[in-house]
Write an enzyme that holds these catalytic residues in place. Structure first.
Site, mmCIF file in Angstrom:
data_model
loop_
_atom_site.group_PDB
_atom_site.id
_atom_site.type_symbol
_atom_site.label_atom_id
_atom_site.label_comp_id
_atom_site.label_asym_id
_atom_site.label_seq_id
_atom_site.Cartn_x
_atom_site.Cartn_y
_atom_site.Cartn_z
ATOM 1 N N ARG A 197 1.546 -7.980 5.122
ATOM 2 C CA ARG A 197 2.723 -6.678 5.541
ATOM 3 C C ARG A 197 1.709 -5.834 6.263
ATOM 4 O O ARG A 197 0.701 -5.065 5.762
ATOM 5 C CB ARG A 197 3.260 -6.060 4.353
ATOM 6 N N HIS A 222 4.854 3.627 9.777
ATOM 7 C CA HIS A 222 4.087 3.880 8.816
ATOM 8 C C HIS A 222 3.255 5.194 9.197
ATOM 9 O O HIS A 222 2.165 5.265 9.287
ATOM 10 C CB HIS A 222 2.952 2.798 8.354
ATOM 11 N N GLU A 242 7.939 4.582 3.150
ATOM 12 C CA GLU A 242 7.950 5.857 2.303
ATOM 13 C C GLU A 242 8.325 7.493 3.158
ATOM 14 O O GLU A 242 7.696 8.133 3.582
ATOM 15 C CB GLU A 242 6.305 6.132 1.988
ATOM 16 N N ASN A 284 7.374 0.989 -3.598
ATOM 17 C CA ASN A 284 5.936 1.324 -3.576
ATOM 18 C C ASN A 284 5.665 2.120 -4.827
ATOM 19 O O ASN A 284 6.290 2.914 -5.198
ATOM 20 C CB ASN A 284 5.460 2.110 -2.393
ATOM 21 N N TYR A 324 2.577 3.440 -7.758
ATOM 22 C CA TYR A 324 1.282 3.482 -8.398
ATOM 23 C C TYR A 324 1.105 4.361 -9.400
ATOM 24 O O TYR A 324 0.130 4.025 -10.257
ATOM 25 C CB TYR A 324 0.715 4.454 -7.136
ATOM 26 N N GLU A 377 3.869 -2.083 -2.120
ATOM 27 C CA GLU A 377 2.605 -1.622 -2.200
ATOM 28 C C GLU A 377 2.379 -1.346 -3.814
ATOM 29 O O GLU A 377 3.145 -0.952 -4.499
ATOM 30 C CB GLU A 377 2.535 -0.282 -1.555
#
Length: 482
Positions: A83, A127, A172, A301, A303, A380
């Site tokens: 990606r 991005h 995002e 994504n 985290y 991600e």
């Protein structure tokens, strides 16, 4: 050392797609080559005080000149997909007009090399590196930028065609709008709540216009996606005020994108919470129909998690905040002035983010329940630590191995509970330019010596290669001997 909290040995289906991800400004370098124009991140990173140590992406990890070597590393790792994002200023140096042939040729070569190595190209069109010329005209606060993005998407679709496995419109958009135009800790560094909300809508509109344009060029069945960093936020207590604070954050963090893109409407709450900031007159008739395009997969994504209560947040001073973002005197949480973010218990990564795999399970289950039948992919997931090459020539990043082990197991747990997840992309393939933190924090499964550009596969990369080969989650301890 961080230890795994979940068992090893979980198997994954044969058709599950294993990949890794990067972003153009973070890895490419060659900022003034190949006809590339300046982006907002070129400008922002050169502004004193905006990026740690004054770092820029001028060279980054020199991916632009090292395609052959880097694709060979991907192949050695066994990656099934890569990606990557396309730098809009490489395609249209000023954001509009004819395509730059050198820019298109670079990405066409990358796609061909990937396919030749048996790696599926997954393209992200945006991005965060907006052409500076468009920002000079208002950037994402200007409705015209969404239509410029539509034409850019059309140009790239024509050039790369059906060689692309999956098209992703935006990465995002929350960060682009609220960190870029709200708190100003990301490019273009604007601190204006009304501008942030206008950017939200124009990014949503850009997604819809681009998705439609790609399918007009390549066919109605062309796989199109969008990637969202959906925040997993929990209330500090059962007190109704704290629960309402959590719901308020969910609205401005998630629903302003999920609502229009997947349901064709903005949440009513966002209008009430931001009534003193804007009247939302930038939403025009027909916009929501454009925005709500069918998507083939929703990119997720993830985290870390957050915790909030009703209260008065402190004024940010530029240090990492408990919400996981670099703090600013101006909050990115537009309309949520009375929501206080609380520190999360550890362990933490070098970004100060807490490590909580259960949050990923919870997020995937919630999406599955709300949108049954919508395929998901983890686009991600990863962790930053301060890695070094040791005397044995290796990078023993056991903390990252533990992080990946537990989060990949969490994906498997969600799948066992019925969630349709089709792939996982570790962030990141290489150590790289980490936005406002420059080169200080390392996310890669491949270490990069920024002085020599020497690449060294970390223990986490070796561990990930074994995972892809066997399709079974290896033990954390095995990484040091692979």
């Amino acid at each position: 050392m961080i230890s795994t909290t979940r068992p090893s040995g979980r198997p994954f289906p044969a058709d599950f797609l294993w990949g890794s991800a990067t972003a153009s400004y973070q890895v490419e370098g060659a900022a003034h080559e190949g006809g590339r124009g300046p982006s907002i991140w070129d400008t922002f990173s050169r502004t004193p005080g905006k990026v740690l140590n004054g770092d820029t992406g001028d060279v980054a990890v020199d991916h632009y000149h090292r395609l052959e070597q880097d694709v060979a590393i991907m192949a050695d790792l066994g990656l099934e997909a890569y990606r990557f994002s396309i730098a809009w200023p490489r395609i249209q140096p000023t954001g509009t007009g004819e395509a730059n042939a050198e820019g298109l040729a670079f990405y066409s070569e990358l796609v061909d090399r990937l396919i030749g190595a048996g790696i599926k190209p997954v393209v992200t069109l945006y991005h965060w590196d907006l052409p500076q010329a468009l920002e000079d005209e208002g950037g994402w606060t200007n409705r015209a930028t969404a239509y410029a993005f539509e034409e850019y998407a059309r140009l790239v679709a024509r050039a790369l065609g059906d060689r692309v496995h999956l098209w992703t419109t935006l990465n995002e958009p929350w960060c682009s709008s609220f960190l870029g135009y709200g708190s100003g800790v990301h490019a273009p560094g604007v601190t204006d709540a009304a501008a942030a909300l206008a950017a939200v809508h124009h990014l949503n509109l850009a997604h819809g216009l681009a998705a439609r344009a790609i399918r007009e060029e390549l066919g109605a069945e062309t796989p199109v996606s969008v990637t969202l960093n959906l925040h997993v936020t929990r209330a500090a207590s059962d007190d109704p005020e704290d629960v309402d604070a959590k719901n308020q954050i969910d609205t401005i963090a998630n629903e302003v994108f999920v609502g229009p893109m997947l349901q064709g409407a903005y949440p009513e709450r966002v209008f009430a919470d931001t009534a003193s900031i804007t009247d939302w007159s930038f939403v025009q008739d027909g916009d929501l129909e454009i925005i709500r395009q069918p998507i083939s997969v929703l990119g997720v994504n993830y985290y870390s998690t957050g915790r909030v209560q009703r209260g008065t947040p402190p004024v940010g001073d530029g240090t990492p905040g408990p919400d996981g973002h670099r703090s600013s005197p101006v909050s990115p949480w537009v309309g949520a002035d009375r929501v206080e973010w609380l520190p999360q218990p550890g362990p933490h990564t070098a970004m100060g983010w807490n490590i909580e795999p259960q949050g990923l399970v919870d997020l995937l289950l919630e999406l599955h329940e709300r949108f049954p039948g919508l395929p998901l992919a983890i686009t991600e997931n990863g962790a930053a630590f301060y890695d070094t090459v040791t005397e044995d020539g290796r990078v023993h990043d056991a903390d990252r191995v533990a992080y990946l082990h537990d989060h990949i197991d969490a994906v498997g747990e969600a799948m066992d509970k019925g969630v349709e997840v089709g792939g996982y992309f570790v962030w990141s393939l290489f150590d790289n330019f980490e936005w406002a933190y420059g080169y200080d924090r390392r996310f890669g499964i491949v270490h990069v010596d920024y002085d020599t550009q020497v690449r060294t596969v970390k223990d986490s990369g070796r561990w990930y290669r074994e995972l892809v080969r066997t399709r079974v989650v290896p033990t954390q301890e095995s990484a040091a001997t692979l």
